[in-house]
Enzyme design. Structure first.
Site, PDB file in Angstrom:
ATOM      1  N   GLU A  90      23.311 -13.227  36.219  1.00  0.00           N
ATOM      2  CA  GLU A  90      23.524 -11.674  36.465  1.00  0.00           C
ATOM      3  C   GLU A  90      24.575 -11.293  35.238  1.00  0.00           C
ATOM      4  O   GLU A  90      24.950 -11.982  34.426  1.00  0.00           O
ATOM      5  CB  GLU A  90      24.469 -11.586  37.769  1.00  0.00           C
ATOM      6  CG  GLU A  90      24.039 -12.212  39.097  1.00  0.00           C
ATOM      7  CD  GLU A  90      22.548 -11.312  39.316  1.00  0.00           C
ATOM      8  OE1 GLU A  90      21.862 -10.932  38.668  1.00  0.00           O
ATOM      9  OE2 GLU A  90      22.182 -11.335  40.638  1.00  0.00           O
ATOM     10  N   HIS A  99      18.619  -9.970  34.713  1.00  0.00           N
ATOM     11  CA  HIS A  99      19.012 -11.441  34.910  1.00  0.00           C
ATOM     12  C   HIS A  99      17.583 -12.309  34.654  1.00  0.00           C
ATOM     13  O   HIS A  99      16.528 -11.727  34.805  1.00  0.00           O
ATOM     14  CB  HIS A  99      19.512 -11.823  36.371  1.00  0.00           C
ATOM     15  CG  HIS A  99      18.581 -11.493  37.341  1.00  0.00           C
ATOM     16  ND1 HIS A  99      19.106 -11.272  38.838  1.00  0.00           N
ATOM     17  CD2 HIS A  99      17.338 -11.410  37.524  1.00  0.00           C
ATOM     18  CE1 HIS A  99      18.123 -11.128  39.623  1.00  0.00           C
ATOM     19  NE2 HIS A  99      16.870 -11.372  38.836  1.00  0.00           N
TER      20      HIS A  99
HETATM   21  P1  PGA Z   1      10.550 -10.378  41.302  1.00  0.00           P
HETATM   22  O1  PGA Z   1      12.214 -10.938  40.805  1.00  0.00           O
HETATM   23  O2  PGA Z   1       9.726 -11.569  40.769  1.00  0.00           O
HETATM   24  O3  PGA Z   1      10.620 -10.450  42.719  1.00  0.00           O
HETATM   25  O4  PGA Z   1      10.449  -8.948  40.509  1.00  0.00           O
HETATM   26  C1  PGA Z   1      12.168 -11.230  39.292  1.00  0.00           C
HETATM   27  C2  PGA Z   1      13.644 -11.693  39.277  1.00  0.00           C
HETATM   28  O5  PGA Z   1      14.537 -11.353  40.022  1.00  0.00           O
HETATM   29  O6  PGA Z   1      13.850 -12.570  38.444  1.00  0.00           O
END
Ligand code: PGA
Length: 271
Positions: free
Chosen positions: A158, A153
């Protein structure tokens, strides 16, 4: 940066570590903000949350404090927010943005935009429409920062998110909810929905910087760069953008580099 590879339409820069990538991205943002200020114009930034952009925000705070980087001409649009969530809650992206950036720099209050997670279901569609409108009124996003989820995503687009999707309420994927469980103190406490800019909203940004850090992102980085373009991995759509770039740290680059080596070896075998 240890090298640029233009792969399947997107430049991939492998940085030496997260701090080096954060410095490089923050420098690009500062350059844009100053160039716009010199022309008496706004710089419109699309901002992300999560662990990935923390280094960039740290560096922007440093540039503000130590080097006089002025955010007076900056307007910001965040990618997403959980729904439902109270803006004051420790889990809200409103709170995150205050703590990590806005409490420390001088972006004018009325130019900070974050989708609201506290609206009743009946008000959400109008809010999403108004969010798109506000981006248009600001002249569009100049530079969009993105992380990437393990399910591919960008924002909370999603798997299944269409190329022409716009800001909307979405159901969160099981992978996304599981990855947020620790932060919320248990899977059952993670909201099931969120408001996110759409893929089309993101793709309209004039420049896009996706950052991927850590070994847990290695497989999705490979899929994003060399997998089939489509809604199964929303980040693949960035390969159709003329000014998108990916910054990847060495652990996040491993699977992609392995695949490149394999392809090179089998091309060598055939020649
Ligand atoms: P994260 O999440 O930076 O906490 O790894 C990234 C995202 O879900 O876009």
């Amino acid at each position: 940066m240890s090298g640029v590879r233009r792969l399947e339409g997107i430049p991939v820069l492998v940085g030496s570590d997260a701090a080096a990538i954060a410095r490089e991205v923050a420098t690009r943002i500062a350059e844009l903000v100053r160039a716009r200020a010199a022309k008496c114009r706004r710089a419109v930034l699309g901002l992300a949350t999560g662990s990935t952009p923390l280094g960039v925000y740290r560096e922007l705070r440093r540039l503000h404090t130590d080097c006089g980087l002025d955010f007076g001409n900056v307007e910001t649009f965040n990618l997403d927010e959980y729904h439902p969530v109270d803006p004051a809650s420790e889990h809200s992206y409103h709170r995150y943005m205050r703590e990590k950036l806005f409490d420390h720099v001088d972006v004018p209050e009325d130019r900070i935009h974050i989708p609201r997670g506290d609206l009743a279901a009946a008000q959400v569609a109008a809010h999403c429409h108004a969010y798109e409108e506000a981006i248009r009124e600001a002249g569009g996003i100049d530079l969009q920062i993105l992380g990437i989820g393990r399910d591919g995503h960008i924002g909370f687009n999603e798997p299944g998110s269409a190329r022409d999707s716009r800001t909307r309420l979405v159901h969160l994927d099981a992978v996304t909810r599981a990855d947020a469980a620790d932060e919320f103190g248990g899977l059952e406490k993670v909201p099931r929905q969120a408001i996110t800019m759409g893929v089309a909203t993101i793709m309209e940004a004039r420049e896009i910087v996706l950052i991927a850090l850590g070994a847990h992102k290695a497989e999705v980085v490979r899929r994003a760069v060399v997998g089939p373009v489509g809604s199964a991995v929303a980040a693949t759509f960035l390969r159709e953008h003329s000014a998108a770039v990916m910054y990847v740290d060495p652990p996040a680059a491993t699977e992609l580099l392995r695949e490149i080596r394999t392809r090179r070896d089998s091309a060598g075998d055939r020649s």
